[in-house]
Each structure stands twice: as structure tokens, then as C-alpha cells.
Design a protein around this motif. Structure first.
Motif, PDB file in Angstrom:
ATOM      1  N   ILE A 153       0.961  -1.161   0.147  1.00 25.90           N
ATOM      2  CA  ILE A 153       0.148   0.020  -0.010  1.00 25.90           C
ATOM      3  C   ILE A 153       0.781   1.287   0.185  1.00 25.90           C
ATOM      4  CG2 ILE A 153      -1.547   1.313   1.236  1.00 25.90           C
ATOM      5  CD1 ILE A 153      -2.685  -1.438   2.406  1.00 25.90           C
ATOM      6  N   ASP A 154       2.040   1.280   0.886  1.00 19.28           N
ATOM      7  CA  ASP A 154       2.848   2.209   0.823  1.00 19.28           C
ATOM      8  C   ASP A 154       3.228   2.927  -0.203  1.00 19.28           C
ATOM      9  OD1 ASP A 154       1.857   2.723   3.370  1.00 19.28           O
ATOM     10  OD2 ASP A 154       3.922   1.961   4.158  1.00 19.28           O
ATOM     11  N   GLU A 155       3.940   1.773  -1.112  1.00 17.79           N
ATOM     12  CA  GLU A 155       4.623   1.874  -2.268  1.00 17.79           C
ATOM     13  C   GLU A 155       3.719   2.437  -3.529  1.00 17.79           C
ATOM     14  OE1 GLU A 155       7.903   1.977  -3.461  1.00 17.79           O
ATOM     15  OE2 GLU A 155       8.231   1.809  -1.163  1.00 17.79           O
ATOM     16  N   CYS A 156       2.331   1.915  -3.492  1.00 14.51           N
ATOM     17  CA  CYS A 156       1.358   2.462  -4.300  1.00 14.51           C
ATOM     18  C   CYS A 156       1.053   3.898  -4.013  1.00 14.51           C
ATOM     19  CB  CYS A 156       0.269   1.465  -4.372  1.00 14.51           C
ATOM     20  SG  CYS A 156       0.320  -0.163  -4.657  1.00 14.51           S
ATOM     21  N   LEU A 157       0.679   4.245  -2.809  1.00 12.75           N
ATOM     22  CA  LEU A 157       0.467   5.649  -2.605  1.00 12.75           C
ATOM     23  C   LEU A 157       1.798   6.593  -2.697  1.00 12.75           C
ATOM     24  CD1 LEU A 157      -1.280   5.227   0.907  1.00 12.75           C
ATOM     25  CD2 LEU A 157      -2.338   5.996  -1.204  1.00 12.75           C
ATOM     26  N   LEU A 158       2.982   5.950  -2.677  1.00 18.18           N
ATOM     27  CA  LEU A 158       4.013   6.892  -3.154  1.00 18.18           C
ATOM     28  C   LEU A 158       4.293   7.202  -4.734  1.00 18.18           C
ATOM     29  CD1 LEU A 158       6.593   5.645  -0.440  1.00 18.18           C
ATOM     30  CD2 LEU A 158       5.548   8.141  -0.614  1.00 18.18           C
ATOM     31  N   SER A 159       3.477   6.329  -5.521  1.00 17.41           N
ATOM     32  CA  SER A 159       3.539   6.316  -6.813  1.00 17.41           C
ATOM     33  C   SER A 159       2.659   7.535  -7.539  1.00 17.41           C
ATOM     34  CB  SER A 159       3.147   5.101  -7.372  1.00 17.41           C
ATOM     35  OG  SER A 159       1.777   4.918  -7.493  1.00 17.41           O
ATOM     36  N   ASP A 160       2.683   7.613  -8.642  1.00 13.37           N
ATOM     37  CA  ASP A 160       2.289   8.762  -9.463  1.00 13.37           C
ATOM     38  C   ASP A 160       0.741   8.406  -9.808  1.00 13.37           C
ATOM     39  OD1 ASP A 160       4.768  10.064  -9.244  1.00 13.37           O
ATOM     40  OD2 ASP A 160       5.233   9.516 -11.396  1.00 13.37           O
ATOM     41  N   VAL A 161      -0.011   7.978  -8.956  1.00 15.53           N
ATOM     42  CA  VAL A 161      -1.520   7.664  -9.224  1.00 15.53           C
ATOM     43  C   VAL A 161      -2.494   8.810  -8.331  1.00 15.53           C
ATOM     44  CG1 VAL A 161      -1.056   5.274  -9.759  1.00 15.53           C
ATOM     45  CG2 VAL A 161      -1.595   5.938  -7.488  1.00 15.53           C
ATOM     46  N   ASP A 162      -3.558   8.896  -9.040  1.00 15.37           N
ATOM     47  CA  ASP A 162      -4.685   9.406  -8.009  1.00 15.37           C
ATOM     48  C   ASP A 162      -5.339   8.699  -7.033  1.00 15.37           C
ATOM     49  OD1 ASP A 162      -4.368  11.501 -10.228  1.00 15.37           O
ATOM     50  OD2 ASP A 162      -5.568  10.386 -11.699  1.00 15.37           O
ATOM     51  N   LYS A 163      -5.425   7.568  -7.004  1.00 14.83           N
ATOM     52  CA  LYS A 163      -6.102   6.935  -5.968  1.00 14.83           C
ATOM     53  C   LYS A 163      -5.820   5.463  -5.948  1.00 14.83           C
ATOM     54  CE  LYS A 163     -10.419   6.582  -3.673  1.00 14.83           C
ATOM     55  NZ  LYS A 163     -10.647   7.473  -2.428  1.00 14.83           N
ATOM     56  N   VAL A 164      -5.741   4.821  -4.693  1.00 16.67           N
ATOM     57  CA  VAL A 164      -5.506   3.504  -4.403  1.00 16.67           C
ATOM     58  C   VAL A 164      -6.907   2.940  -3.915  1.00 16.67           C
ATOM     59  CG1 VAL A 164      -3.810   2.144  -3.118  1.00 16.67           C
ATOM     60  CG2 VAL A 164      -2.810   4.061  -3.907  1.00 16.67           C
ATOM     61  N   VAL A 165      -7.020   1.796  -4.268  1.00 14.43           N
ATOM     62  CA  VAL A 165      -8.361   1.084  -3.524  1.00 14.43           C
ATOM     63  C   VAL A 165      -7.954  -0.186  -3.243  1.00 14.43           C
ATOM     64  CG1 VAL A 165     -10.530   0.368  -4.246  1.00 14.43           C
ATOM     65  CG2 VAL A 165      -9.813   2.352  -5.093  1.00 14.43           C
ATOM     66  N   LEU A 166      -8.288  -0.749  -2.119  1.00 13.64           N
ATOM     67  CA  LEU A 166      -7.862  -1.898  -1.590  1.00 13.64           C
ATOM     68  C   LEU A 166      -9.239  -3.027  -1.942  1.00 13.64           C
ATOM     69  CD1 LEU A 166      -5.804  -3.976  -0.341  1.00 13.64           C
ATOM     70  CD2 LEU A 166      -6.905  -3.514   1.761  1.00 13.64           C
ATOM     71  N   ALA A 167      -9.320  -3.838  -2.730  1.00  9.91           N
ATOM     72  CA  ALA A 167     -10.351  -4.625  -3.042  1.00  9.91           C
ATOM     73  C   ALA A 167     -10.351  -5.788  -2.250  1.00  9.91           C
ATOM     74  CB  ALA A 167     -10.525  -4.937  -4.675  1.00  9.91           C
ATOM     75  N   ILE A 168     -11.102  -5.860  -1.436  1.00 10.50           N
ATOM     76  CA  ILE A 168     -11.235  -7.241  -0.706  1.00 10.50           C
ATOM     77  C   ILE A 168     -12.337  -7.782  -0.545  1.00 10.50           C
ATOM     78  CG2 ILE A 168      -9.623  -6.121   1.188  1.00 10.50           C
ATOM     79  CD1 ILE A 168     -11.754  -5.644   3.132  1.00 10.50           C
ATOM     80  N   PRO A 169     -12.549  -9.267  -0.255  1.00  9.57           N
ATOM     81  CA  PRO A 169     -13.825  -9.991   0.043  1.00  9.57           C
ATOM     82  C   PRO A 169     -14.768  -9.212   1.219  1.00  9.57           C
ATOM     83  CG  PRO A 169     -12.266 -11.523  -0.188  1.00  9.57           C
ATOM     84  CD  PRO A 169     -11.435 -10.071   0.026  1.00  9.57           C
ATOM     85  N   SER A 170     -15.947  -8.879   1.163  1.00 11.51           N
ATOM     86  CA  SER A 170     -16.731  -8.314   2.240  1.00 11.51           C
ATOM     87  C   SER A 170     -16.577  -9.465   3.330  1.00 11.51           C
ATOM     88  CB  SER A 170     -18.261  -8.472   1.656  1.00 11.51           C
ATOM     89  OG  SER A 170     -18.604  -7.515   0.575  1.00 11.51           O
ATOM     90  N   SER A 171     -16.687 -10.788   3.086  1.00 17.20           N
ATOM     91  CA  SER A 171     -16.772 -11.693   4.343  1.00 17.20           C
ATOM     92  C   SER A 171     -15.332 -11.396   4.985  1.00 17.20           C
ATOM     93  CB  SER A 171     -16.925 -12.920   3.535  1.00 17.20           C
ATOM     94  OG  SER A 171     -15.780 -13.400   2.768  1.00 17.20           O
ATOM     95  N   GLN A 172     -14.234 -10.892   4.575  1.00 19.58           N
ATOM     96  CA  GLN A 172     -12.953 -10.871   5.122  1.00 19.58           C
ATOM     97  C   GLN A 172     -12.712  -9.444   5.683  1.00 19.58           C
ATOM     98  OE1 GLN A 172     -10.154 -12.530   2.631  1.00 19.58           O
ATOM     99  NE2 GLN A 172     -11.057 -14.372   2.235  1.00 19.58           N
ATOM    100  N   TYR A 173     -13.832  -8.745   5.899  1.00 13.95           N
ATOM    101  CA  TYR A 173     -13.553  -7.191   6.121  1.00 13.95           C
ATOM    102  C   TYR A 173     -13.028  -7.042   7.542  1.00 13.95           C
ATOM    103  CZ  TYR A 173     -14.501  -2.469   7.590  1.00 13.95           C
ATOM    104  OH  TYR A 173     -14.423  -1.116   7.940  1.00 13.95           O
ATOM    105  N   SER A 174     -13.362  -7.916   8.422  1.00 11.55           N
ATOM    106  CA  SER A 174     -12.766  -7.712   9.906  1.00 11.55           C
ATOM    107  C   SER A 174     -11.333  -7.950   9.941  1.00 11.55           C
ATOM    108  CB  SER A 174     -13.596  -8.773  10.960  1.00 11.55           C
ATOM    109  OG  SER A 174     -13.193 -10.149  10.593  1.00 11.55           O
TER     110      SER A 174
END
Length: 193
Positions: A33-54
Motif C-alpha cells: 500500500i505504501d509503495e502504491c501511495l508513493l507512486s504517481d497515481v490519483d487513487k489507491v483502492v484495496l479490493a477485499i472480500p466482504s466476508s473478510q472485512y474484519s
């Protein structure tokens, strides 16, 4: 707008919870996540299964004040649908696909790939392979067409490619994955980062 969508889950059959294994005292997922946020992108989304949210509450808490980061919850088995929902949630025109177990990925790989994508007219690029499209018959071929080894993978594709894959993919393999349908049906190119 472009967005990195990081595909994540904790239910790996070979190494459960691997994304939360520690590297330098921190969960490996945070490095991605940190490397993605340090890149030249507008947005970073973590796509996870709803059942694993906790399992991802610590992640949400760690990045709660970042305007560029969000979590999208969707289907566990239909990863294509989860990805499609994540893309719609941030209204991205260009999607950078990263998997949460590419712990060695660096922002330079993302930036070079994005620069190549923006300068050329391809629907899809990948920094490791496009010549072999994985299938149910050959699900795990990790050889690379470039000098970029597995673990540094970056895929970039246009919004319309994901739309078409979402509405046209019918095989179980294509639905459990994100890009095989795109690789078979769109203008693709491999790029060495």
C-alpha cells in the motif's frame, strides 16, 4: 483519473494470511500500500472480500486520513465483479492492477509502467507477461517474458476493457481472475520495467 486497485484476501490455500506476515516488523500488505501511495497515481483502492472485512480493520485505521486510499468490499469468489465494483467506486479511467502479495513492488515499477501505458496506444500492458494467458488447464505459470520477475507485477488497462470483461466473461476461471479475458480479446503489450 487513474487508480491502483490492489487485490487482497486472507484465504490463500497455500499460505493463509500471507499478506499480514511481517517484513521489518510490519504487515507485508502495508509495504504494498505504501509503495502504491508513493507512486504517481490519483487513487489507491484495496479490493477485499466482504466476508473478510474484519481482517482489514487495522489497514482501514492506518490509512483513515488518506484522501487517496479507500477499501472496496465485494465478492470473494467473483474477483472480476469485485474489481469492477472497485473501479466504479473511484470512477477510474485507467486501472493499475496490483496483487497484495507482490511485497517487493516499488513505485518505480508502477511509474515506469504508467508512463509507458500513457505514451502508447494499448488497451492493456503488463511488465512481466502477456504471451501466455493462464487458463483452468495451466493456472500457475510464473515464467516471465521480460527481465521482471514474478512478484513485481503491474498490469494496466483501460476502463472499457474491464467493462467488457465484466459483461462478457463467462468461464469460472475468467470470473475468478481479472485479466485473462482482456489478454485474449484486447490489444496487449508486455513492458519490461
Amino acid at each position: 483519473m487513474n487508480a491502483i486497485i490492489i487485490q487482497a484476501r486472507v484465504s490463500s490455500s497455500r499460505f493463509p494470511n500471507k499478506i499480514f506476515s511481517e517484513i521489518d516488523g510490519e504487515a507485508a500488505l502495508f509495504h504494498v500500500i505504501d509503495e502504491c501511495l508513493l507512486s504517481d497515481v490519483d487513487k489507491v483502492v484495496l479490493a477485499i472480500p466482504s466476508s473478510q472485512y474484519s481482517h482489514f480493520l487495522d489497514v482501514e485505521n492506518a490509512y483513515y486520513d488518506s484522501e487517496r486510499f479507500s477499501i472496496w468490499k465485494g465478492s470473494e469468489d467473483n474477483v472480476l465483479k469485485r474489481y469492477y465494483g472497485a473501479m466504479k467506486s473511484c470512477n477510474a479511467d485507467v486501472i493499475i492492477r496490483v496483487t497484495s502479495d507482490c511485497f517487493l513492488l516499488r513505485r518505480e515499477h508502477i511509474n515506469k509502467s504508467l508512463e509507458f501505458f500513457n505514451k502508447n496506444n494499448f488497451d492493456y500492458i503488463n511488465n512481466s507477461t502477456v504471451s501466455r494467458v493462464l487458463s483452468e488447464d495451466v493456472p500457475d505459470d510464473y515464467t516471465s517474458d521480460t527481465d521482471t520477475p514474478d512478484g513485481f507485477n503491474v498490469e494496466i488497462f483501460k476502463k472499457n476493457c474491464l467493462n467488457e470483461a465484466y459483461f462478457n466473461a463467462t468461464s469460472r476461471y475468467d470470473i475468478e481472475h481479472v485479466t485473462p479475458w482482456i489478454k485474449r480479446n484486447k490489444k496487449c503489450q508486455v513492458f519490461d520495467t
